[in-house]
Design a protein around this motif. Structure first.
Motif, PDB file in Angstrom:
ATOM      1  N   PHE A   1      -1.020 -12.872  -2.768  1.00 50.16           N
ATOM      2  CA  PHE A   1      -1.290 -11.767  -3.694  1.00 50.16           C
ATOM      3  C   PHE A   1      -1.133 -10.409  -3.009  1.00 50.16           C
ATOM      4  N   THR A   2      -0.370 -10.397  -1.940  1.00 53.43           N
ATOM      5  CA  THR A   2      -0.173  -9.174  -1.167  1.00 53.43           C
ATOM      6  C   THR A   2       1.279  -8.734  -1.237  1.00 53.43           C
TER       7      THR A   2
ATOM      8  N   HIS B   1      -5.007  -0.452  -5.959  1.00 57.08           N
ATOM      9  CA  HIS B   1      -4.624  -1.285  -4.820  1.00 57.08           C
ATOM     10  C   HIS B   1      -5.180  -0.724  -3.513  1.00 57.08           C
ATOM     11  N   LYS B   2      -5.511  -1.642  -2.638  1.00 52.17           N
ATOM     12  CA  LYS B   2      -5.950  -1.279  -1.303  1.00 52.17           C
ATOM     13  C   LYS B   2      -4.734  -1.327  -0.383  1.00 52.17           C
ATOM     14  N   ILE B   3      -4.595  -0.317   0.483  1.00 54.11           N
ATOM     15  CA  ILE B   3      -3.378  -0.170   1.279  1.00 54.11           C
ATOM     16  C   ILE B   3      -3.718  -0.179   2.763  1.00 54.11           C
ATOM     17  N   PHE B   4      -2.938  -0.920   3.534  1.00 49.48           N
ATOM     18  CA  PHE B   4      -3.021  -0.826   4.984  1.00 49.48           C
ATOM     19  C   PHE B   4      -1.601  -0.825   5.553  1.00 49.48           C
ATOM     20  N   TYR B   5      -1.456  -0.459   6.807  1.00 47.03           N
ATOM     21  CA  TYR B   5      -0.118  -0.307   7.382  1.00 47.03           C
ATOM     22  C   TYR B   5      -0.154  -0.635   8.870  1.00 47.03           C
TER      23      TYR B   5
ATOM     24  N   VAL C   1       4.087  -1.551   5.360  1.00 48.07           N
ATOM     25  CA  VAL C   1       3.012  -1.138   4.458  1.00 48.07           C
ATOM     26  C   VAL C   1       2.692  -2.292   3.519  1.00 48.07           C
ATOM     27  N   CYS C   2       1.417  -2.623   3.418  1.00 45.78           N
ATOM     28  CA  CYS C   2       0.969  -3.724   2.557  1.00 45.78           C
ATOM     29  C   CYS C   2      -0.074  -3.203   1.569  1.00 45.78           C
ATOM     30  N   PHE C   3      -0.120  -3.793   0.395  1.00 52.13           N
ATOM     31  CA  PHE C   3      -1.122  -3.397  -0.590  1.00 52.13           C
ATOM     32  C   PHE C   3      -1.468  -4.585  -1.482  1.00 52.13           C
TER      33      PHE C   3
END
Length: 288
Positions: free
Chosen positions: A10-11, A45-49, A60-62
């Protein structure tokens, strides 16, 4: 205990090629600019990188943010740390995914295509991302079970916040601060204004208390006395004034004029009363 696990299925992810690493102050703006055209990206959405330093790219993932949920990569990081792989580059196989870690920090993940073999994957990793790993491990889902039972998982990922939410939050804080300052200023000036108004009222009362009514003034009383003397044909021979007491020597042609004159005065005293050739000489005292 953790109720929800965000799986890699789900990412969403996106790779952005750059010429060099971007300054932190510009990074969030850069990422949001590249994500805004993605139809899969939503505001919640939550975002990290991660910065793929060997290939000069941003990964970049969310994913959809859920309450009391933890991202599966967080659990894998905890697992790697317990296996004493903190100072190594590690290739991890987990379910249908490969994941790369460097010094226990997440670097990259990708779904494995069915036709790829492990050897092909390892060659692909080294050529595509220039990532030379030291260890290869397989992680089963049940090996992460112990970490799912923990109440709190400290994040080791580089998350960023929605810029619009941040702007709204800062605007809210600024508005709240402005209202508080306005209220304090209003309260202060209102208090000072009331204080000045009260002081003015007190000053006016003090002035009013100091003002003696005309009818009670010494000047008025003496002037009235002298006017009354003239009305009764009484003349002043001499007088002496001491504080509020007036001692006066009068001359009247007859008794009736003098007694008619002196009768209205309450605080009076007749000191002497002599008959002369031309009338009467009276010495009297008046207290005002």
């Amino acid at each position: 205990m953790i109720q929800n696990i965000i799986s890699l299925d789900f990412t969403y992810s996106n790779i952005i090629k750059v010429s060099e690493e971007i300054l932190n102050k510009n990074l969030e703006k850069f990422i949001f600019h590249n994500l805004k055209e993605k139809t899969t990206f939503k505001k919640n959405h939550k975002i990290f990188y991660t910065y793929l330093k060997y290939s000069n790219e941003y990964f970049v993932c969310f994913y959809e943010n859920k309450n009391n949920a933890v991202f599966i990569i967080e659990l894998i990081i905890k697992y790697i740390k317990t296996k004493k792989l903190c100072n190594k580059r590690v290739l991890v196989y987990y379910q249908d995914y490969l994941l790369l870690f460097e010094n226990s920090y997440f670097y990259y993940f990708q779904k494995i295509e069915n036709e790829l073999q492990n050897q092909d994957i390892q060659v692909y990793i080294k050529k595509r991302f220039l990532f030379d790993y030291d260890e290869v491990i397989n992680i089963e889902n049940n090996e992460l079970q112990a970490y799912k039972n923990k109440k709190i998982i400290t994040s080791d990922l580089s998350y960023i916040h929605n810029n619009n939410e941040l702007k709204f939050y800062y605007l809210y804080l600024f508005s709240l601060l402005f209202l508080c300052l306005s209220f304090l200023c209003f309260t202060y000036y209102e208090k000072e204004s009331n204080k000045k108004e009260l002081q003015l009222i007190q000053n006016n009362k003090t002035k009013q208390n100091k003002i003696i009514p005309k009818s009670k003034s010494l000047y008025f009383k003496m002037n009235s006395l002298f006017s009354t003397l003239e009305e009764h044909n009484i003349k002043i021979s001499k007088f002496d004034f001491n504080k509020k007491s007036l001692t006066i020597t009068l001359f009247a042609k007859n008794r009736e004029d003098f007694y008619t004159f002196i009768q209205p005065y309450k605080n009076k005293k007749i000191n002497s009363f002599f008959k002369t050739k031309e009338g009467y000489e009276i010495n009297a005292s008046f207290v005002f």
